[in-house]
Design an enzyme around this catalytic site. Structure first.
Site, mmCIF file in Angstrom:
data_model
loop_
_atom_site.group_PDB
_atom_site.id
_atom_site.type_symbol
_atom_site.label_atom_id
_atom_site.label_comp_id
_atom_site.label_asym_id
_atom_site.label_seq_id
_atom_site.Cartn_x
_atom_site.Cartn_y
_atom_site.Cartn_z
ATOM 1 N N HIS A 207 0.800 -1.232 0.000
ATOM 2 C CA HIS A 207 0.000 0.000 0.000
ATOM 3 C C HIS A 207 0.829 1.277 0.000
ATOM 4 O O HIS A 207 0.289 2.359 -0.088
ATOM 5 C CB HIS A 207 -0.905 0.039 1.230
HETATM 6 C C1 UD1 Z 1 -1.507 6.005 5.581
HETATM 7 C C2 UD1 Z 1 -0.114 6.476 6.058
HETATM 8 C C3 UD1 Z 1 0.879 5.335 5.922
HETATM 9 C C4 UD1 Z 1 0.397 4.098 6.641
HETATM 10 C C5 UD1 Z 1 -1.011 3.749 6.156
HETATM 11 C C6 UD1 Z 1 -1.556 2.607 6.975
HETATM 12 C C7 UD1 Z 1 0.395 8.837 5.679
HETATM 13 C C8 UD1 Z 1 1.175 9.791 4.869
HETATM 14 N N1 UD1 Z 1 0.385 7.567 5.237
HETATM 15 O O1 UD1 Z 1 -1.391 5.710 4.204
HETATM 16 O O2 UD1 Z 1 2.106 5.727 6.500
HETATM 17 O O3 UD1 Z 1 1.253 3.041 6.348
HETATM 18 O O4 UD1 Z 1 -1.882 4.878 6.331
HETATM 19 O O5 UD1 Z 1 -2.501 1.883 6.276
HETATM 20 O O6 UD1 Z 1 -0.178 9.204 6.680
HETATM 21 N N2 UD1 Z 1 -8.892 4.994 1.845
HETATM 22 C C9 UD1 Z 1 -10.145 4.453 1.936
HETATM 23 N N3 UD1 Z 1 -10.621 4.148 3.181
HETATM 24 C C10 UD1 Z 1 -9.916 4.353 4.298
HETATM 25 C C11 UD1 Z 1 -8.638 4.901 4.187
HETATM 26 C C12 UD1 Z 1 -8.125 5.223 2.961
HETATM 27 O O7 UD1 Z 1 -10.831 4.250 0.936
HETATM 28 O O8 UD1 Z 1 -10.406 4.052 5.392
HETATM 29 C C13 UD1 Z 1 -8.339 5.331 0.502
HETATM 30 C C14 UD1 Z 1 -8.709 6.731 0.060
HETATM 31 O O9 UD1 Z 1 -8.881 6.733 -1.315
HETATM 32 C C15 UD1 Z 1 -7.489 7.549 0.407
HETATM 33 C C16 UD1 Z 1 -6.363 6.536 0.172
HETATM 34 O O10 UD1 Z 1 -6.930 5.288 0.547
HETATM 35 O O11 UD1 Z 1 -7.347 8.688 -0.352
HETATM 36 C C17 UD1 Z 1 -5.126 6.796 0.952
HETATM 37 O O12 UD1 Z 1 -5.404 6.992 2.328
HETATM 38 P P1 UD1 Z 1 -4.395 7.863 3.234
HETATM 39 O O13 UD1 Z 1 -4.857 7.817 4.631
HETATM 40 O O14 UD1 Z 1 -4.177 9.192 2.603
HETATM 41 O O15 UD1 Z 1 -3.025 7.106 3.093
HETATM 42 P P2 UD1 Z 1 -2.663 5.579 3.275
HETATM 43 O O16 UD1 Z 1 -2.124 5.080 1.987
HETATM 44 O O17 UD1 Z 1 -3.768 4.854 3.915
HETATM 45 N N1 UDP Z 2 -3.560 -5.544 9.198
HETATM 46 C C1 UDP Z 2 -4.841 -6.020 9.470
HETATM 47 N N2 UDP Z 2 -5.622 -6.399 8.410
HETATM 48 C C2 UDP Z 2 -5.195 -6.338 7.116
HETATM 49 C C3 UDP Z 2 -3.878 -5.868 6.874
HETATM 50 C C4 UDP Z 2 -3.086 -5.463 7.927
HETATM 51 O O1 UDP Z 2 -5.259 -6.099 10.630
HETATM 52 O O2 UDP Z 2 -5.960 -6.699 6.207
HETATM 53 C C5 UDP Z 2 -2.727 -5.064 10.331
HETATM 54 C C6 UDP Z 2 -1.355 -5.679 10.452
HETATM 55 O O3 UDP Z 2 -1.377 -6.857 11.236
HETATM 56 C C7 UDP Z 2 -0.543 -4.568 11.110
HETATM 57 C C8 UDP Z 2 -1.202 -3.303 10.591
HETATM 58 O O4 UDP Z 2 -2.473 -3.689 10.095
HETATM 59 O O5 UDP Z 2 -0.687 -4.579 12.521
HETATM 60 C C9 UDP Z 2 -0.342 -2.724 9.510
HETATM 61 O O6 UDP Z 2 -1.004 -1.689 8.895
HETATM 62 P P1 UDP Z 2 -0.523 -1.086 7.511
HETATM 63 O O7 UDP Z 2 0.244 -2.087 6.751
HETATM 64 O O8 UDP Z 2 -1.729 -0.498 6.885
HETATM 65 O O9 UDP Z 2 0.397 0.141 7.953
HETATM 66 P P2 UDP Z 2 1.958 0.298 8.247
HETATM 67 O O10 UDP Z 2 2.328 -0.650 9.326
HETATM 68 O O11 UDP Z 2 2.685 0.057 6.983
HETATM 69 O O12 UDP Z 2 2.078 1.720 8.659
#
Ligand code: UD1
Ligand code: UDP
Length: 363
Positions: A207
């Site tokens: 992601h």
């Molecule tokens: C964010 C964090 C990243 C973290 C990740 C965990 C930043 C800069 N990035 O990235 O470090 O690893 O969260 O998962 O803060 N969206 C949905 N539903 C949701 C959330 C997101 O549809 O509940 C979609 C939306 O289109 C949104 C996109 O995902 O624009 C990105 O979401 P965003 O929170 O901006 O960044 P992540 O890639 O989730």
């Molecule tokens: N995770 C979860 N369900 C999923 C994918 C990930 O519960 O379908 C959990 C995973 O075990 C970990 C956390 O989400 O604890 C990681 O989140 P993510 O990869 O979105 O963010 P990052 O750690 O890269 O910031």
């Protein structure tokens, strides 16, 4: 003493859950502020339900309405400033490296409220990652830096942060895994539900912005999945699902099953029973180390070098040929697989939240 716990995304909810539990069990006054950076049910509320966390006392609903780093961070700061002024805490706790963390740390520090950064001092040394900028800035305005390892403490010292602000606590992810794995294991039908067999599948997540917003890199990741030689399960992050659609990409390998993101309890079971993990997630690099499952990280660097040094994780990038070669080496070399499985746990023994809370109340 009043503590404000700030969360916004899936990993923050998971890694703050032990801290919230520790505050509750010591009867320390606290409230939870949720920025709403993540908002879909299975990226947000599902975790509050599964982890039996109290509902957030304040919810900003920023994520769905504001996209783009500036707009998102700014709107969070505006909302948090109102809350912190109205309901002033003594300490604001933020966790990790998201935009929520940056907004929480800056807002609190401008109001002269103490900032505690949980998971301080991680560095990928790659400033093109939004997370690296967030970490650096949050660390430099924090009063209490809860570094998970000696390595993260050293990163902070190198940047001139005074040692008296740094406290090595381990990572709260270990607490989260240990607190939830036993409950998770009672869910015996997880593998059956997803059509996987113990130690015969790979678990995949991807992601990162630099991986999935870049067409060429996402194409390479799809290329890896299309030539994967073992059954695999891929709970796809919404960001990745959106980009796959936008770029017109699809996974055609019948061995790879794509599903929606799932809950933490099921995910822990799926990590613990996998043959290997392919991921660009930070938290999953740590969890695979804790649960003794070989991890191949689909990135060019990591801010979790402890997993590589311990031997549970290999940084493989996204070049399909190289990644498949690495997978085949693990699948075909029992000795290597056993070595990766027996790597030492690099992030403490599961008492990080207790240490963090005791440190705060001792101030
Ligand atoms: C964010 C964090 C990243 C973290 C990740 C965990 C930043 C800069 N990035 O990235 O470090 O690893 O969260 O998962 O803060 N969206 C949905 N539903 C949701 C959330 C997101 O549809 O509940 C979609 C939306 O289109 C949104 C996109 O995902 O624009 C990105 O979401 P965003 O929170 O901006 O960044 P992540 O890639 O989730
Ligand atoms: N995770 C979860 N369900 C999923 C994918 C990930 O519960 O379908 C959990 C995973 O075990 C970990 C956390 O989400 O604890 C990681 O989140 P993510 O990869 O979105 O963010 P990052 O750690 O890269 O910031």
């Amino acid at each position: 003493m009043k503590v404000a716990v700030v969360v916004g995304t899936r990993p923050e909810i998971i890694k703050m859950s032990p801290v919230i539990r520790a505050l509750s069990s010591r009867d320390i006054p606290y409230y939870v502020l949720h920025t709403g950076q993540h908002y879909s049910y299975n990226m947000d509320r599902l975790f509050f339900e599964e982890l039996e966390l109290p509902q957030p006392d304040y919810k900003l609903d920023v994520g769905e309405r504001f996209r783009g780093h500036g707009a998102q961070t700014g709107e969070m700061m505006k909302g948090m400033e109102e809350v912190f002024k109205k309901d002033r805490p003594d300490v604001v706790l933020v966790q990790g490296d998201t935009n929520t963390v940056l907004a929480g740390a800056i807002t609190a520090s401008k109001l002269h409220i103490k900032v505690g950064h949980v998971e301080a001092g991680l560095r990928s040394n790659d400033r093109s990652m939004p997370e690296e900028i967030n970490r650096i800035l949050a660390d430099h305005v924090s009063d209490y830096l809860f570094a998970p390892t000696q390595g993260s403490r050293e990163n902070l010292l190198k940047e001139g942060i005074p040692d008296e602000r740094i406290y090595i606590t381990g990572n709260t992810v270990v607490d989260a895994v240990y607190q939830n794995l036993e409950i998770a294991k009672k869910r015996e039908d997880v593998l059956e539900r997803y059509g996987m067999k113990e130690r015969e599948y790979a678990l995949i997540t991807a992601h990162r912005q630099e991986n999935v917003d870049d067409r060429e890199r996402l194409e390479k990741i799809v290329g890896i999945l299309n030539s994967l030689p073992i059954p695999a399960l891929f709970p796809m992050h919404p960001r990745t699902a959106n980009r796959m659609k936008e770029f017109g990409l699809s996974i055609d390998n019948p061995l790879v099953k794509v599903i929606e993101p799932i809950g933490y309890l099921e995910f822990l079971v799926l990590i613990s029973k996998a043959r290997l993990i392919l991921t660009d997630s930070g938290g999953i690099q740590e969890e695979s180390n804790i649960l003794h499952v070989p991890c191949l990280t689909l990135r060019d660097n990591t801010e979790r070098p402890e997993t590589v040094e311990a031997g549970s994780n290999i940084i493989v990038g996204v070049d399909p040929e190289k990644v498949i070669e690495n997978i085949e080496e693990i699948l075909g070399n029992k000795e290597k697989e056993i070595k990766m499985r027996s790597a030492a746990i690099a992030f403490g023994s599961g008492d990080s939240a207790k240490k963090i809370v005791e440190y705060i109340i001792g101030r």
